[in-house]
Scaffold this active site. Structure first.
Site, PDB file in Angstrom:
ATOM      1  N   ASP A   2       0.848  -1.184   0.000  1.00 20.91           N
ATOM      2  CA  ASP A   2       0.000   0.000   0.000  1.00 20.91           C
ATOM      3  C   ASP A   2       0.887   1.239   0.000  1.00 20.91           C
ATOM      4  OD1 ASP A   2      -2.432   1.453   0.210  1.00 20.91           O
ATOM      5  OD2 ASP A   2      -2.103   1.679   2.356  1.00 20.91           O
TER       6      ASP A   2
ATOM      7  N   ASP B  49      -1.448  -0.972   6.264  1.00 17.59           N
ATOM      8  CA  ASP B  49      -1.664  -0.495   7.633  1.00 17.59           C
ATOM      9  C   ASP B  49      -3.105  -0.122   7.945  1.00 17.59           C
ATOM     10  OD1 ASP B  49      -1.855   1.806   6.070  1.00 17.59           O
ATOM     11  OD2 ASP B  49      -1.066   3.080   7.670  1.00 17.59           O
TER      12      ASP B  49
ATOM     13  N   ASP C  43      -6.904  -2.607   4.050  1.00 19.21           N
ATOM     14  CA  ASP C  43      -5.896  -3.581   3.642  1.00 19.21           C
ATOM     15  C   ASP C  43      -6.171  -4.965   4.230  1.00 19.21           C
ATOM     16  OD1 ASP C  43      -4.266  -1.694   2.229  1.00 19.21           O
ATOM     17  OD2 ASP C  43      -3.556  -0.945   4.156  1.00 19.21           O
TER      18      ASP C  43
END
Length: 761
Positions: free
Chosen positions: A450, A649, A653
């Protein structure tokens, strides 16, 4: 917790070896042997409340087996499956003596003292002939040896016979099955030879004398006790990592009210104001409210450089204050602190089983029956074709085979390495949730990552607010902050923080809606307001019009752009910059050097994502991706045969983290992400991912070394003990040396695992 209805052991349902359904009731079993006995005759085992949950242990301490974590007991004892001594389920800083170690040590010293004269008599016979070269009648030496060996075997060695019997009752043959058979055979034969020598045929005699093996039985017990003591001491060192973590927390905290006082840590409550003086450990998780200092967080994160902390900064319990002094507000105390969570997760990881353990389990299942079969064949072969006295040699060979074969080393190979490896990772800021994640990490060849909070700092700031259609910048920021006030996303925090800085009045919002991966909507003062990315506006058929060029210019700088629409028309945009973490380029380069292909998957725009990817030399970019699509991307890569790690995080996700071969969560992110991941990087620094791969390689290499030692040791030791080298080299291993070799095999496996404590990450 439930009770095994056959053996009475406490069983954790999540880790039960077997379950049986009967009359609508589920019964949980610690091992397959217990389940089979229950199936054969369930009525004899069913008692009232057999499967009711156990009450809490009075002392609050539960004991478990390192090789079979499904075994749980309310006090110390031995495992009914493998016979190993149980150990506390949760590590403690209390220096309470290990009752099993104390008992084995006491038995060892008594047995060694009694065995010494027997050994001297045996050595005298070897050097000077039977009966110390004729000075003592053989019947006298046998009588002395019998008198000394009896308490050794029947008292000092009694735990081995108990565990051997339990292994037969539970249909789980193990190391103690072999020891009990070997020692029992040597002692029983010797006792019979001493008390009734006339019962033995000529095949047992040498020069008309029936030789006894009290020395063999006694020394075997002493050596096995020595091995148990060494093993228990070594096993206690595998918990050093958890004890070190527990030691980070101070015993007291200085609470600030109308006066200051030191209070025990368990009396600290959420909201308490605590003073932390120079050099002190921070007692609990919280926020600095007054003062400033530099805090050494290396004990938790693995990073050696102290971090500056000022008012509003988050601090972690267990870290060490520098030269400054500050007052903090307690926000998480007791079991809710990060340190407590780390200790809990490390403990769970140390008891989890890696997939490679299945190989050892399959071998161990057939190992003991195979060894007993080899011992029987060796006895028959020596009895038929061996030199005189044939039957005496046959007995020695069979006992040596039983003693030298040690399934304990095979069973310890994986769990010992996992225990030490996960502890080493925790000390380096790499928190392993389970052994499976640790094993799979070394095979990862693709990293899906990410952007916000993972590659970047996750603390974005507003760099520009632009209004059109008669809307001023102040009004755009005010409406946007109203919508984002309830959101936990880093971009939302940046917008709200900017509104506070500019003293904008944040309006109340009704009818709030969140569109995952796109933005938010609500009603402000009777008008419908949208705030989000281009996908959200297009879904609501809103054109961005004159904002396109400005938005694209910001994206080329790697900034994120969100649009504001009121009443179905665009009225402004907000550009937010999220700086790349200083450690990210180094981590990306290290992963590339390690052969890992890196793909950035983000909900941000293509232009912004590509700008960040160019700066970091990321291999592939997928932009404008929704959370559900992230999971599909991971699945597609796995279908291509790739071993995929996902690093993220946020809550969005979590599905991808759960789907990945290994999920890696940033410790600075959300609890949901950390729960979904197999590995957590406490610092939120991607260099921790490099350390995790090194740890995985080192641990799995250690496991393979341990399995090799155990397999090769038995592959060589058992045939030699059976006498296959005797026709060529006249070599036959004494049961005493077989016992020493068995002890060495277990201790060598544990010693090899302990090397992981010093592996360079």
């Amino acid at each position: 917790m439930h009770v095994d209805p056959v053996c009475g052991m406490a069983v954790d349902p999540a880790r039960a070896a077997a379950t049986v359904e009967r009359d609508g009731q589920t019964y949980y079993f610690c091992g397959r042997g217990c389940a089979e006995r229950f199936k054969a005759d369930p009525d004899s085992f069913l008692k009232p409340k057999t499967t009711e949950p156990l009450p809490p242990a009075p002392a609050g301490t539960e004991y478990t087996c390192p090789m079979h974590p499904e075994i749980v007991r309310n006090g110390p004892g031995s495992c009914p499956i493998c016979g190993m001594a149980l150990e506390p389920r949760v590590a403690s800083l209390d220096d309470e003596p290990n009752p099993e170690l104390m008992d084995m040590t006491r038995r060892l010293w008594v047995a060694a003292a009694l065995a010494a004269p027997i050994f001297v008599l045996a050595m005298g016979d070897m050097l000077l002939g039977p009966g110390l070269g004729g000075r003592l009648d053989l019947r006298i030496t046998n009588g002395i040896a019998a008198a000394l060996a009896t308490p050794i075997v029947l008292w000092a060695g009694w735990p081995f016979f108990q565990r051997g019997w339990e292994s037969i009752v539970n249909r789980s043959p193990n190391m103690f099955t072999l020891i009990a058979l070997g020692v029992g055979a040597a002692y029983g034969y010797s006792a019979a030879a001493t008390l009734a020598p006339g019962l033995f045929p000529a095949g047992f005699r040498m020069h008309g004398v029936v030789e006894s093996y009290f020395d063999t039985a006694a020394v075997i017990v002493v050596l096995v006790l020595l091995g148990q003591v060494l093993e228990l001491r070594a096993r206690s060192r595998t918990g050093a990592a958890i004890k070190a973590l527990l030691g980070l927390a101070p015993k007291t905290a200085r609470r600030v009210t109308d006066h200051e006082e030191d209070v025990p840590l368990d009396r600290v409550r959420v909201g308490d104001r605590l003073r932390v003086r120079p050099g002190e450990k921070i007692p609990v998780d919280g926020v600095v409210v007054e003062g400033q200092s530099a805090v050494d967080e290396s004990m938790v994160t693995g990073e050696p450089v102290p971090v500056e902390k000022t008012a509003g900064a988050a601090i972690t319990g267990g870290t060490v204050n520098g030269t400054g002094s500050f007052v903090m507000r307690a926000e998480r105390v007791g079991a809710d602190t990060l340190l407590a969570q780390i200790v809990r997760m490390v403990g769970d990881a140390q008891r989890s089983r890696a997939p490679i353990q299945k190989l050892a389990d399959r071998v161990a299942e057939w190992f003991v029956p195979a060894v007993v079969a080899v011992a029987v064949l060796a006895f028959i072969a020596w009895a038929l074709w061996g030199p005189e006295p044939r039957l005496a040699h046959a007995l020695v060979s069979a006992v040596s085979v039983l003693i030298i074969a040690c399934p304990c080393a095979l069973g310890l190979a994986t769990p010992m390495a996992i225990m030490v490896g996960t502890g080493r990772g925790a000390a380096a800021g790499v928190l392993i949730k389970n052994a499976e994640a640790l094993e799979r990490m070394e095979s990862v060849d693709t990293l899906v990552i990410d952007k916000t909070g993972t590659l970047t700092e996750g603390r974005p700031r507003v760099v520009e607010v632009r209004g059109i259609e008669g809307f001023q910048e102040h009004e755009v920021l005010r409406l946007a902050a109203g919508l984002e006030r309830g959101s936990e996303h880093p971009l939302a925090a940046a917008i709200v923080a900017s509104a506070h800085e500019k003293q904008a009045e944040i309006p109340a919002v009704s009818g709030f809606q969140s569109f995952t991966g796109q933005g938010v909507a609500g009603n402000v003062g009777g008008a419908d307001v949208l705030l989000g990315n281009i996908a959200l506006l297009r879904e609501h058929h809103i054109e961005t019009g004159g904002l396109d060029d400005a938005a694209e210019a910001h994206r080329r700088e790697g900034q994120t752009v969100v649009f504001l629409a009121v009443g179905g028309r665009p009225v402004g945009l907000i550009a937010v910059a999220d700086p790349i973490k200083p450690s990210t380029p180094e981590a990306i380069d290290a992963l590339h050097s390690d052969g890992v292909r890196i793909m950035m998957v983000t909900g941000d725009s293509q232009t912004t994502a590509e700008a960040v990817a160019r700066r970091l030399r990321i291999d592939e970019v997928r932009a404008g991706v929704l959370p559900a699509q992230k999971r599909e991307i991971v699945r597609d890569l796995q279908r291509q045969g790739r071993h995929v790690a996902v690093a993220g995080d946020g809550i969005n996700d979590a599905p991808a983290l759960a789907e990945a071969t290994v999920g890696v969560a940033m410790g600075t992110g959300t609890d949901v992400a950390m729960e979904s991941a197999g590995i957590t990087l406490l610092k939120g620094d991607l260099r921790g991912l490099v350390r995790a791969r090194r740890l995985s390689r080192a641990t799995m290499k250690n496991v393979r070394q341990n399995l090799f030692l155990a397999f090769v040791y038995n592959a060589l030791g058992v045939p030699v003990a059976a006498g296959v080298l005797y026709p060529v080299l006249s070599l036959l291993i004494s049961p005493i040396w077989a016992s020493a070799a068995m002890t060495f095999s277990s201790v060598s496996v544990i010693a090899n695992a302990l090397r992981l404590r010093h592996v360079e990450l």
